[in-house]
Design a protein around this motif. Structure first.
Motif, PDB file in Angstrom:
ATOM      1  N   MET A  30       0.849  -1.188   0.000  1.00  0.00           N
ATOM      2  CA  MET A  30       0.000   0.000   0.000  1.00  0.00           C
ATOM      3  C   MET A  30       0.885   1.238   0.000  1.00  0.00           C
ATOM      4  O   MET A  30       2.008   1.209   0.508  1.00  0.00           O
ATOM      5  CB  MET A  30      -0.913   0.006   1.216  1.00  0.00           C
ATOM      6  N   GLU A  31       0.370   2.324  -0.559  1.00  0.00           N
ATOM      7  CA  GLU A  31       1.072   3.611  -0.530  1.00  0.00           C
ATOM      8  C   GLU A  31       0.974   4.120   0.909  1.00  0.00           C
ATOM      9  O   GLU A  31      -0.130   4.197   1.462  1.00  0.00           O
ATOM     10  CB  GLU A  31       0.425   4.578  -1.530  1.00  0.00           C
ATOM     11  N   PRO A  32       2.104   4.429   1.563  1.00  0.00           N
ATOM     12  CA  PRO A  32       2.085   4.682   3.006  1.00  0.00           C
ATOM     13  C   PRO A  32       1.334   5.939   3.458  1.00  0.00           C
ATOM     14  O   PRO A  32       0.823   5.963   4.570  1.00  0.00           O
ATOM     15  CB  PRO A  32       3.563   4.773   3.385  1.00  0.00           C
ATOM     16  N   PHE A  33       1.231   6.967   2.644  1.00  0.00           N
ATOM     17  CA  PHE A  33       0.588   8.202   3.095  1.00  0.00           C
ATOM     18  C   PHE A  33      -0.928   8.171   2.913  1.00  0.00           C
ATOM     19  O   PHE A  33      -1.675   8.574   3.785  1.00  0.00           O
ATOM     20  CB  PHE A  33       1.184   9.416   2.370  1.00  0.00           C
ATOM     21  N   ASP A  71       9.067  -4.849   0.963  1.00  0.00           N
ATOM     22  CA  ASP A  71       9.914  -5.877   1.578  1.00  0.00           C
ATOM     23  C   ASP A  71       9.519  -7.219   0.991  1.00  0.00           C
ATOM     24  O   ASP A  71       8.332  -7.500   0.820  1.00  0.00           O
ATOM     25  CB  ASP A  71       9.703  -5.936   3.099  1.00  0.00           C
ATOM     26  N   THR A  72      10.511  -8.035   0.664  1.00  0.00           N
ATOM     27  CA  THR A  72      10.276  -9.396   0.199  1.00  0.00           C
ATOM     28  C   THR A  72      11.225 -10.318   0.958  1.00  0.00           C
ATOM     29  O   THR A  72      12.064  -9.852   1.741  1.00  0.00           O
ATOM     30  CB  THR A  72      10.551  -9.547  -1.319  1.00  0.00           C
ATOM     31  N   LEU A  73      11.115 -11.599   0.701  1.00  0.00           N
ATOM     32  CA  LEU A  73      12.035 -12.549   1.326  1.00  0.00           C
ATOM     33  C   LEU A  73      13.472 -12.310   0.886  1.00  0.00           C
ATOM     34  O   LEU A  73      14.408 -12.634   1.602  1.00  0.00           O
ATOM     35  CB  LEU A  73      11.617 -13.979   0.985  1.00  0.00           C
ATOM     36  N   LYS A  74      13.641 -11.733  -0.308  1.00  0.00           N
ATOM     37  CA  LYS A  74      14.983 -11.488  -0.846  1.00  0.00           C
ATOM     38  C   LYS A  74      15.516 -10.109  -0.496  1.00  0.00           C
ATOM     39  O   LYS A  74      16.617  -9.762  -0.884  1.00  0.00           O
ATOM     40  CB  LYS A  74      14.966 -11.650  -2.368  1.00  0.00           C
ATOM     41  N   GLY A  75      14.738  -9.279   0.188  1.00  0.00           N
ATOM     42  CA  GLY A  75      15.186  -7.933   0.541  1.00  0.00           C
ATOM     43  C   GLY A  75      14.095  -6.919   0.289  1.00  0.00           C
ATOM     44  O   GLY A  75      12.934  -7.263   0.095  1.00  0.00           O
ATOM     45  N   GLY A  76      14.467  -5.677   0.284  1.00  0.00           N
ATOM     46  CA  GLY A  76      13.489  -4.609   0.095  1.00  0.00           C
ATOM     47  C   GLY A  76      14.059  -3.482  -0.723  1.00  0.00           C
ATOM     48  O   GLY A  76      15.167  -3.564  -1.243  1.00  0.00           O
TER      49      GLY A  76
END
Length: 127
Positions: A30-33, A71-76
């Motif tokens: 989701m877009e954080p703002f 964020d994913t299992l491989k990083g962000g």
């Protein structure tokens, strides 16, 4: 939804593009703002309707673009994202239009069987 792959049309101004999109219930991007859901599309799909700067430093942030953290299992990292005029999700029951969402751009998704990734926040519009 029971259906996993949808045809999706993204419209910006008078330009639009249609592509296959995978529904992923584990994607909560989701877009954080604003809290608006985010549809992720491959760069070449997005570039059919908008110009996507290759360098994040050149992103016109004040002109409708945002950087979406992920964020994913491989990083962000951060994905450049724009707000389209509308997104139409073509379902077996008809079309569902979404006007409050962002479209984030990534280089590649999957193995070519889909060109976009829709998460659970957008999937709520399908029931």
């Amino acid at each position: 939804p029971a259906q996993r792959v949808f045809r999706v049309t993204v419209t910006v101004g008078e330009n639009h593009t249609t592509f296959p999109c995978l529904y992923d219930s584990g994607n909560h991007l989701m877009e954080p703002f604003s809290g608006f859901p985010v549809l992720v599309v491959e760069r070449d799909v997005a570039e059919q309707i908008v110009t996507v700067p290759s360098d994040p430093e050149e992103l016109p942030i004040g002109q409708g673009w945002r950087l979406i953290p992920y964020d994913t299992l491989k990083g962000g990292g951060l994905l450049p994202a724009f707000m389209p005029r509308r997104v139409d999700i073509h379902t077996r029951q008809g079309e569902r239009a979404i006007t409050e969402c962002y479209v984030a751009v990534c280089d590649r998704l999957g193995r070519g069987e889909y060109r976009g990734l829709m998460g659970s926040a957008m999937g709520e519009n399908l029931v």
